[in-house]
Design a protein around this motif. Sequence first.
Motif, PDB file in Angstrom:
ATOM      1  N   THR A  32      50.260  97.214  88.617  1.00  0.00           N
ATOM      2  CA  THR A  32      51.382  95.994  88.471  1.00  0.00           C
ATOM      3  C   THR A  32      52.317  95.977  89.766  1.00  0.00           C
ATOM      4  N   SER A  34      56.171  81.697  90.720  1.00  0.00           N
ATOM      5  CA  SER A  34      54.840  80.689  89.835  1.00  0.00           C
ATOM      6  C   SER A  34      54.248  79.981  91.180  1.00  0.00           C
ATOM      7  N   ARG A  63      56.396  85.590  84.327  1.00  0.00           N
ATOM      8  CA  ARG A  63      55.426  85.373  85.040  1.00  0.00           C
ATOM      9  C   ARG A  63      54.234  86.360  85.321  1.00  0.00           C
ATOM     10  N   GLU A  71      52.746  87.633  82.144  1.00  0.00           N
ATOM     11  CA  GLU A  71      51.415  86.682  81.567  1.00  0.00           C
ATOM     12  C   GLU A  71      50.175  86.969  82.179  1.00  0.00           C
ATOM     13  N   ARG A  72      50.313  87.269  83.580  1.00  0.00           N
ATOM     14  CA  ARG A  72      49.115  87.400  84.424  1.00  0.00           C
ATOM     15  C   ARG A  72      48.663  88.894  84.274  1.00  0.00           C
ATOM     16  N   GLN A  73      49.471  89.879  83.633  1.00  0.00           N
ATOM     17  CA  GLN A  73      49.015  91.065  83.567  1.00  0.00           C
ATOM     18  C   GLN A  73      48.288  91.012  81.973  1.00  0.00           C
ATOM     19  N   ALA A  86      46.546  88.771  80.730  1.00  0.00           N
ATOM     20  CA  ALA A  86      45.534  88.121  80.870  1.00  0.00           C
ATOM     21  C   ALA A  86      44.462  88.975  81.482  1.00  0.00           C
TER      22      ALA A  86
END
Length: 238
Positions: A38, A67, A119, A122-124, A126
């Motif tokens: 990450t 974003s 943000r 959130e991606r991590q 997923a």
Amino acid sequence: MQPDLLPDVIAIDGPAASGKSTIGLMLAQRLGYLCLDTGSMYRALTLAAILKGISPDNENDITRLASDCDLAIIPLSGETDGRHYTVMLNGVDVTWDLRSPQVDAAVSQVSTYPGVRSRMVERQRAVGRRGRVVMIGRDIGTVVMPDAGLKLYITASPEERARRRLIDRVRQGNDDEYQSILADVVRRDQMDGSRVLSPMRPAVDAITIDTTGRSAEVVIEEIMSILNLNHFQPEGRA
Ligand code: DC
């Protein structure tokens, strides 16, 4: 732990240049898991800001950029230049640019912003939800994936970490001074560990592994024995 009880998510946290990325990738390869580092996401955003001339102090513009920028981390597919994965930023391969001193200098600041962190997290998550992943960072065991089945906190002395980073830099053609790298490693530890939101620290249920003076192979064997997998081969491997 039995192979059929392998944790779906393995969280690896720790300070800069502690060996966590190398160990995380090796572990993922041994288990046949995806590896998500990450730190490279925060680094790619920092690089995107530098390329656009946005100051690391400009929280609003950097949060908006988090974003807007198109960021993809692609697993290895036969590259032999020492990379652990490929990072594409707006369609361009920036894998090596992420390691520049300019990115090192600004990334801890960029990663303090709450809008940026939400943000990224959130991606991590997923990726984490898909399972079979080794996720590497600073706050994976504490914030991103608090239910991870195995949490490791990989550390090493600041001097050893500065030496490792120096070797990486010389390999990449940058002949930095050891003392300035050591100062940067200590500065980033201080920033990453003292920020208000998601500071770097081991989760209460993390196992801490000190890699000072130890090779990655030796550390991997220790982790395999924690997993009770000394003779484990992932499916499809000889
Ligand atoms: O692991 P690294 O050196 O590539 O990380 C770069 C920076 O990104 C680090 O100084 C702090 C930040 N980071 C973070 O805040 N949270 C993470 N999960 C991973 C990295």
